[in-house]
Design a protein around this motif. Sequence first.
Motif, PDB file in Angstrom:
ATOM      1  N   UNK A  96       0.721  -1.001  -0.131  1.00 56.31           N
ATOM      2  CA  UNK A  96       0.075   0.125  -0.189  1.00 56.31           C
ATOM      3  C   UNK A  96       0.859   1.336   0.021  1.00 56.31           C
ATOM      4  N   UNK A  97       0.527   2.215  -0.901  1.00 53.34           N
ATOM      5  CA  UNK A  97       1.169   3.186  -1.054  1.00 53.34           C
ATOM      6  C   UNK A  97       2.568   3.109  -1.804  1.00 53.34           C
ATOM      7  N   UNK A  98       2.980   1.967  -2.347  1.00 51.94           N
ATOM      8  CA  UNK A  98       3.834   1.819  -3.027  1.00 51.94           C
ATOM      9  C   UNK A  98       4.185   2.473  -4.472  1.00 51.94           C
ATOM     10  N   UNK A  99       5.125   2.539  -5.081  1.00 53.44           N
ATOM     11  CA  UNK A  99       5.186   3.212  -6.504  1.00 53.44           C
ATOM     12  C   UNK A  99       5.922   2.301  -7.370  1.00 53.44           C
ATOM     13  N   UNK A 100       5.591   2.251  -8.510  1.00 51.47           N
ATOM     14  CA  UNK A 100       6.018   1.538  -9.663  1.00 51.47           C
ATOM     15  C   UNK A 100       6.552   2.317 -10.719  1.00 51.47           C
ATOM     16  N   UNK A 101       7.825   2.141 -11.219  1.00 46.64           N
ATOM     17  CA  UNK A 101       8.392   3.059 -12.249  1.00 46.64           C
ATOM     18  C   UNK A 101       8.759   2.163 -13.353  1.00 46.64           C
ATOM     19  N   UNK A 102       8.575   2.440 -14.585  1.00 43.96           N
ATOM     20  CA  UNK A 102       8.591   1.783 -15.740  1.00 43.96           C
ATOM     21  C   UNK A 102       9.237   2.442 -16.933  1.00 43.96           C
ATOM     22  N   UNK A 103      10.564   2.055 -17.324  1.00 47.19           N
ATOM     23  CA  UNK A 103      11.415   2.800 -18.231  1.00 47.19           C
ATOM     24  C   UNK A 103      11.066   2.101 -19.653  1.00 47.19           C
ATOM     25  N   UNK A 104      10.526   2.915 -20.587  1.00 49.28           N
ATOM     26  CA  UNK A 104      10.202   2.455 -21.675  1.00 49.28           C
ATOM     27  C   UNK A 104      11.237   2.888 -22.970  1.00 49.28           C
ATOM     28  N   UNK A 105      11.416   2.171 -23.956  1.00 48.45           N
ATOM     29  CA  UNK A 105      12.542   2.400 -24.817  1.00 48.45           C
ATOM     30  C   UNK A 105      11.746   2.639 -26.257  1.00 48.45           C
ATOM     31  N   UNK A 106      10.523   2.696 -26.379  1.00 50.95           N
ATOM     32  CA  UNK A 106      10.001   2.588 -27.663  1.00 50.95           C
ATOM     33  C   UNK A 106       8.565   3.343 -27.450  1.00 50.95           C
ATOM     34  N   UNK A 107       7.861   4.191 -28.424  1.00 52.13           N
ATOM     35  CA  UNK A 107       6.692   4.633 -28.285  1.00 52.13           C
ATOM     36  C   UNK A 107       5.537   3.687 -27.864  1.00 52.13           C
ATOM     37  N   UNK A 108       5.603   2.759 -28.564  1.00 51.02           N
ATOM     38  CA  UNK A 108       4.626   1.672 -28.606  1.00 51.02           C
ATOM     39  C   UNK A 108       4.488   1.045 -27.110  1.00 51.02           C
ATOM     40  N   UNK A 109       5.636   0.785 -26.453  1.00 49.86           N
ATOM     41  CA  UNK A 109       5.721   0.374 -24.985  1.00 49.86           C
ATOM     42  C   UNK A 109       5.092   1.697 -24.147  1.00 49.86           C
ATOM     43  N   UNK A 110       5.686   2.942 -24.600  1.00 51.80           N
ATOM     44  CA  UNK A 110       5.262   4.018 -23.784  1.00 51.80           C
ATOM     45  C   UNK A 110       3.753   4.195 -23.696  1.00 51.80           C
ATOM     46  N   UNK A 111       3.290   3.883 -24.876  1.00 56.23           N
ATOM     47  CA  UNK A 111       1.782   4.073 -24.792  1.00 56.23           C
ATOM     48  C   UNK A 111       1.053   2.983 -24.003  1.00 56.23           C
ATOM     49  N   UNK A 112       1.520   1.779 -24.176  1.00 61.84           N
ATOM     50  CA  UNK A 112       0.946   0.692 -23.512  1.00 61.84           C
ATOM     51  C   UNK A 112       0.984   1.013 -21.843  1.00 61.84           C
ATOM     52  N   UNK A 113       2.110   1.620 -21.452  1.00 64.24           N
ATOM     53  CA  UNK A 113       2.387   1.746 -19.850  1.00 64.24           C
ATOM     54  C   UNK A 113       1.486   2.837 -19.580  1.00 64.24           C
ATOM     55  N   UNK A 114       1.573   3.999 -20.340  1.00 67.30           N
ATOM     56  CA  UNK A 114       0.759   5.318 -19.750  1.00 67.30           C
ATOM     57  C   UNK A 114      -0.720   4.834 -19.862  1.00 67.30           C
ATOM     58  N   UNK A 115      -1.317   3.991 -20.966  1.00 67.43           N
ATOM     59  CA  UNK A 115      -2.853   3.518 -20.858  1.00 67.43           C
ATOM     60  C   UNK A 115      -3.112   2.736 -19.522  1.00 67.43           C
ATOM     61  N   UNK A 116      -2.157   1.976 -19.425  1.00 68.12           N
ATOM     62  CA  UNK A 116      -2.301   0.923 -18.209  1.00 68.12           C
ATOM     63  C   UNK A 116      -2.346   1.704 -16.928  1.00 68.12           C
TER      64      UNK A 116
END
Length: 121
Positions: A96-116
Motif C-alpha cells: 500500500x502506497x508503493x510506487x512503480x516506475x517503468x522505463x520504456x525505450x519505444x513509443x508503443x511500449x510508452x503508450x501501453x504503459x501510460x494507458x495501463x
Amino acid sequence: MARLDEAGLVKILRDYSDEPQAKRIAHAIIKARTITPILSTDVLARIVKDAATGRRARGASIHPATRTFQALRMAVNDEERHLEDFLPQAVEALRPGGRLAVITFHSGEDTLVKHFFREAA
C-alpha cells in the motif's frame, strides 16, 4: 521471421521500432533473402545499412540497423504481450502506497504503459 512476407516485415518495423524507412528496409531484406538465406547478424546489418538513406546512413550516432534489430527482437520475444502481462502483476505486488516506475525505450511500449497507469489509477 525467416518466412515473413514483406507486408508483415514492414508492419513489425513500423510497430516495434517506428522505423521511418520500414518499407525500403523490408523490401531489401526480402530481396536479399530470395537470393540466399540471411544467416548472420552481420549480413542483416549490412543489408539494412545499404537500404537506409539520409542522415542515418551517413554516420548518425546509431547504426542504421539498430531499429531493425530492436523491432525483430521485440516481435520474436513477444515483448508487448509480456509487458501487458507484467504490469498488473507488478501493481498487485506493490505494498500500500508503493510506487512503480517503468522505463520504456519505444513509443508503443510508452503508450501501453501510460494507458495501463491511467486505467489502474
